[in-house]
Motif scaffolding. Structure first.
Motif, PDB file in Angstrom:
ATOM      1  N   GLU A 111     -24.742  27.601 -11.226  1.00  0.00           N
ATOM      2  CA  GLU A 111     -24.813  26.925 -12.527  1.00  0.00           C
ATOM      3  C   GLU A 111     -23.774  25.816 -12.653  1.00  0.00           C
ATOM      4  O   GLU A 111     -23.987  24.843 -13.379  1.00  0.00           O
ATOM      5  CB  GLU A 111     -24.636  27.937 -13.655  1.00  0.00           C
ATOM      6  N   GLN A 112     -22.659  25.951 -11.972  1.00  0.00           N
ATOM      7  CA  GLN A 112     -21.561  24.994 -12.119  1.00  0.00           C
ATOM      8  C   GLN A 112     -21.518  23.956 -10.995  1.00  0.00           C
ATOM      9  O   GLN A 112     -20.674  23.061 -11.015  1.00  0.00           O
ATOM     10  CB  GLN A 112     -20.229  25.753 -12.156  1.00  0.00           C
TER      11      GLN A 112
ATOM     12  N   GLU B 144     -23.332  38.076  -9.430  1.00  0.00           N
ATOM     13  CA  GLU B 144     -22.789  37.424 -10.625  1.00  0.00           C
ATOM     14  C   GLU B 144     -22.008  36.162 -10.250  1.00  0.00           C
ATOM     15  O   GLU B 144     -22.154  35.107 -10.888  1.00  0.00           O
ATOM     16  CB  GLU B 144     -21.887  38.396 -11.386  1.00  0.00           C
ATOM     17  N   GLN B 145     -21.195  36.244  -9.211  1.00  0.00           N
ATOM     18  CA  GLN B 145     -20.410  35.084  -8.794  1.00  0.00           C
ATOM     19  C   GLN B 145     -21.308  34.000  -8.189  1.00  0.00           C
ATOM     20  O   GLN B 145     -21.039  32.810  -8.341  1.00  0.00           O
ATOM     21  CB  GLN B 145     -19.333  35.499  -7.799  1.00  0.00           C
TER      22      GLN B 145
ATOM     23  N   ASP C 251     -22.805  32.125 -11.146  1.00  0.00           N
ATOM     24  CA  ASP C 251     -21.784  31.239 -11.703  1.00  0.00           C
ATOM     25  C   ASP C 251     -21.655  29.972 -10.866  1.00  0.00           C
ATOM     26  O   ASP C 251     -21.603  28.849 -11.396  1.00  0.00           O
ATOM     27  CB  ASP C 251     -20.426  31.950 -11.740  1.00  0.00           C
ATOM     28  N   TYR C 252     -21.578  30.151  -9.559  1.00  0.00           N
ATOM     29  CA  TYR C 252     -21.427  29.012  -8.649  1.00  0.00           C
ATOM     30  C   TYR C 252     -22.593  28.039  -8.765  1.00  0.00           C
ATOM     31  O   TYR C 252     -22.405  26.815  -8.864  1.00  0.00           O
ATOM     32  CB  TYR C 252     -21.291  29.533  -7.216  1.00  0.00           C
TER      33      TYR C 252
END
Length: 452
Positions: free
Chosen positions: A65-66, A58-59, A62-63
């Motif tokens: 995508e950002q 999950e992290q 997130d990383y």
């Protein structure tokens, strides 16, 4: 080096190793922008780990995508004197545009099995290496430790108490997530509740008792201040004497509608104290009050206490969990497996890799226990269940992520599928992972391409 770097919020794009950026400049200047395939996997586990438990996806998503470089980060890089303006212009427009395939979080896995695959232009896939390993390694490390505690506790509640001894703020927060994913019931870390929805649990510290002149007064003050969760720490001075004080206090609290839910032991011979305290509570009419234990616990101590019949209803585990004290790191890597459509493999002594895009197929026996895996090339037809699935395309998630509660439920079901030998704390015979002939043939082809 610049003398006065600006404030750069972390973890941004600069949370990487320098060699990622130096390699990227070389790639960009030589127009090496073709598609690359990297896979994250772990090598042979230490003797005290029979399996790994995948965590951290999950992290990672997130990383990815950002991911972008801010102007302040680019200005700081410019000041290093290492990077040319054309390369910094490339970084200014860089976004992750690739694909990700991965095992679901909470899946047990074994040596050399890819947990995550990145398919992207070479500079993008290379840049993310350090942070991906950082995120996947740590949560997998803690989840694998926590899973052993979950199995040793045999259904008794476990609470993460490890923030204060964790190796930094992010480590403490992600350890709470990884341990909950692996079967813990709660965490004492408040931000883990706010950010991840993890149930919170906590009692009191010895300082609360010490701040009062009278121990019984401290117990009553705490109970009236937090009547919905009265669990009293009773080992500040004399553990058994404190248990008797709890018994004496209980009727007065009951008259005010307050129930003593339990007591906590944090020092000494936890098993012997638990037996004595349990007897005192039972004789005093507090048979429904729980006995909760903490204090430098790990899976071996939890197993020992329960094997000796200690009447302990739950455990708080801190230092040895959040630091994974017996195994503080895993031998995990993120390696290039294909570039520009051609297989690549590493041949270093003791560190060779299997090339290409791979799938893991897991076979089960009639009782639902896994009995062996096959490491095969993507697209090969295998027996059983394929474990690696697409999760990201064109730099964006393919679907909303499952909730952490759903991931936890999945992980517990997966732990139930492990054979008894793997669920034990003692070293087990290696789990069978067969390598397909097609994959072996591809390795030979990669060697020929490399002139070996």
């Amino acid at each position: 080096m610049p003398h006065d770097p600006p404030y750069l919020p972390a973890p941004g794009a600069l949370l990487t190793d320098l060699y990622q950026l130096t390699m990227l400049q070389g790639y960009v200047e030589r127009d090496m922008l073709d598609g690359a395939v990297f896979e994250f996997f772990a090598r042979k586990p230490p003797a005290c780990r029979n399996f790994y438990l995948a965590a951290g996806l999950e992290q990672v998503l997130d990383y990815l995508e950002q991911l972008h470089f801010t102007q302040a980060e680019l200005d700081w890089l410019s000041g290093l004197g290492l990077f040319r303006p054309t390369f910094l212009d490339y970084l200014a427009g860089l976004r992750f545009s690739g694909e990700v395939q991965a095992m679901a979080e909470g899946t047990p896995f074994f040596a050399d099995e890819p947990v995550l695959r990145v398919v992207a232009p070479l500079p993008e896939a290379q840049l993310v290496e350090s942070r991906l390993i950082n995120l996947l390694h740590f949560q997998t490390l803690i989840a694998s430790k926590a899973a052993r505690l979950t199995l040793a506790a045999s259904g008794r509640p476990l609470v993460d108490f490890g923030l204060r001894r964790a190796h930094g703020a992010e480590a403490g927060l992600l350890a709470a997530r990884a341990s909950y994913l692996a079967g813990f019931q709660a965490s004492a870390t408040v931000l883990a509740g706010a950010q991840f929805g993890i149930p919170l649990a906590g009692t009191m510290a010895h300082s609360f008792v010490q701040a009062h002149l009278d121990e019984a007064e401290a117990f009553e003050h705490f109970a009236r201040s937090l009547p919905q969760s009265v669990v009293l720490l009773i080992d500040t001075y004399d553990t058994e004497a404190a248990a008797r004080k709890v018994v004496e206090l209980a009727p007065r609290l009951a008259a005010a509608g307050i129930r003593v839910q339990g007591v906590r032991l944090d020092s000494g011979d936890l098993g012997e104290h638990a037996r004595r305290v349990r007897a005192i509570l039972d004789r005093g009419g507090l048979g429904d009050a729980t006995v909760f234990a903490s204090g430098n616990l790990d899976e071996y101590e939890v197993r020992r206490l329960l094997a000796e019949g200690a009447p302990i209803d739950g455990f708080g585990v801190g230092t040895r969990l959040d630091t994974s004290s017996d195994v503080p790191y895993l031998d995990c890597v993120y390696k290039l497996q294909e570039y520009a459509g051609q297989p690549r493999r590493k041949r270093s002594e003791g560190k060779s890799t299997w090339p290409g895009r791979k799938q893991v197929w897991r076979r089960y026996d009639d009782s639902g226990h896994c009995r062996g895996d096959s490491l095969m090339l993507e697209g090969e037809a295998g027996e059983g269940q394929a474990l690696i699935r697409p999760v990201m395309c064109d730099g964006r998630r393919l679907a909303p992520s499952p909730s952490l509660q759903e991931v936890r439920a999945y992980a517990l079901r997966q732990l139930d599928t492990l054979p008894a030998a793997l669920r034990a704390l003692e070293p087990a015979p290696p789990y069978p992972v067969a390598v397909s002939e097609a994959l072996r043939d591809l390795a030979e082809r990669a060697d020929r391409l490399a002139g070996l």
